[in-house]
Design a protein around this motif. Structure first.
Motif, mmCIF file in Angstrom:
data_model
loop_
_atom_site.group_PDB
_atom_site.id
_atom_site.type_symbol
_atom_site.label_atom_id
_atom_site.label_comp_id
_atom_site.label_asym_id
_atom_site.label_seq_id
_atom_site.Cartn_x
_atom_site.Cartn_y
_atom_site.Cartn_z
ATOM 1 N N PHE A 1 0.842 -1.193 0.000
ATOM 2 C CA PHE A 1 0.000 0.000 0.000
ATOM 3 C C PHE A 1 0.871 1.234 0.000
ATOM 4 N N THR A 2 0.328 2.292 -0.564
ATOM 5 C CA THR A 2 0.846 3.641 -0.381
ATOM 6 C C THR A 2 -0.257 4.410 0.320
ATOM 7 N N ARG B 1 2.674 0.072 -4.073
ATOM 8 C CA ARG B 1 3.769 0.906 -3.560
ATOM 9 C C ARG B 1 4.053 2.029 -4.555
ATOM 10 N N LEU B 2 4.132 3.253 -4.066
ATOM 11 C CA LEU B 2 4.450 4.397 -4.915
ATOM 12 C C LEU B 2 5.396 5.318 -4.141
ATOM 13 N N ILE C 1 8.250 7.353 3.651
ATOM 14 C CA ILE C 1 8.442 6.709 4.948
ATOM 15 C C ILE C 1 8.027 5.254 4.774
ATOM 16 N N VAL C 2 8.931 4.332 5.053
ATOM 17 C CA VAL C 2 8.626 2.913 4.889
ATOM 18 C C VAL C 2 8.137 2.364 6.221
ATOM 19 N N LYS C 3 6.939 1.804 6.199
ATOM 20 C CA LYS C 3 6.347 1.156 7.366
ATOM 21 C C LYS C 3 6.124 -0.297 6.999
ATOM 22 N N GLU C 4 6.429 -1.159 7.927
ATOM 23 C CA GLU C 4 6.342 -2.588 7.629
ATOM 24 C C GLU C 4 7.224 -2.865 6.422
ATOM 25 N N ILE D 1 4.293 2.234 2.036
ATOM 26 C CA ILE D 1 4.972 3.520 1.849
ATOM 27 C C ILE D 1 4.017 4.613 2.313
ATOM 28 N N VAL D 2 4.514 5.519 3.153
ATOM 29 C CA VAL D 2 3.692 6.606 3.693
ATOM 30 C C VAL D 2 4.266 7.943 3.237
ATOM 31 N N HIS D 3 3.364 8.813 2.784
ATOM 32 C CA HIS D 3 3.715 10.192 2.461
ATOM 33 C C HIS D 3 2.861 11.065 3.383
ATOM 34 N N VAL D 4 3.489 11.947 4.151
ATOM 35 C CA VAL D 4 2.768 12.846 5.059
ATOM 36 C C VAL D 4 2.368 14.077 4.269
#
Length: 155
Positions: free
Chosen positions: A22-23, A72-73, A125-128, A132-135
């Motif tokens: 996921f992103t 993932r992006l 930001i890579v989680k797990e 991929i997380v973008h704030v």
């Protein structure tokens, strides 16, 4: 540049399955306060009102539906500007898990993203393993949900 996801951002990410890619375009802690009027996840626990917990969970999970893309992006996956005069380059249009159409642009060569008009504060930001997380400096949502948080309804 690093940014904290905050309690609500961490809550959003924890709702995702851990074995799928996921992103997630997570609102910044300030965006949760300013746009969604959420203060702290534990506020309702101190006053004993479980309904507040349910409402908070419902809002955060709804925002997750608008903000999560089942792939993932990374910022580098979005094409950089082709020419110095070109301000943005368009990535393919994505669809969130709730069906919201998401368009991402690279604002400039430093990797900052703009997603549906909302600028990023921190990217990649890579989680797990596969998340991929973008704030973001705002909240991705559809027009109907946005109207429910409009200031014209505040009394």
């Amino acid at each position: 540049m690093t940014a904290s996801l905050g309690e609500f951002g961490d809550m959003m990410v924890s709702m995702l399955p851990k074995n799928l890619a996921f992103t997630v375009f997570v609102p910044s802690p300030e965006s949760f306060r300013r746009v969604l009027k959420l203060q702290r996840p534990n506020d309702s626990a101190t006053n004993g009102n479980g309904a507040d917990d349910d409402a908070t969970y419902a809002v955060v999970s709804r925002v997750l539906g608008f903000s999560a893309v089942p792939r993932r992006l990374r910022a580098a996956d979005v094409a950089p500007p082709r020419h110095r005069q070109q301000m943005v380059a368009v990535a393919p249009v994505l669809e969130s898990v709730s069906g919201l159409r998401i368009s991402a642009w690279r604002r400039d060569v430093d990797g900052a993203l703009v997603v549906n008009g909302v600028p990023s504060e921190c990217v990649d930001i890579v989680k797990e393993r596969d998340i991929i997380v973008h704030v973001m400096a705002g909240v991705l949502m559809d027009a109907e949900f946005e109207r429910s948080f409009s200031s014209e309804f505040d009394n």
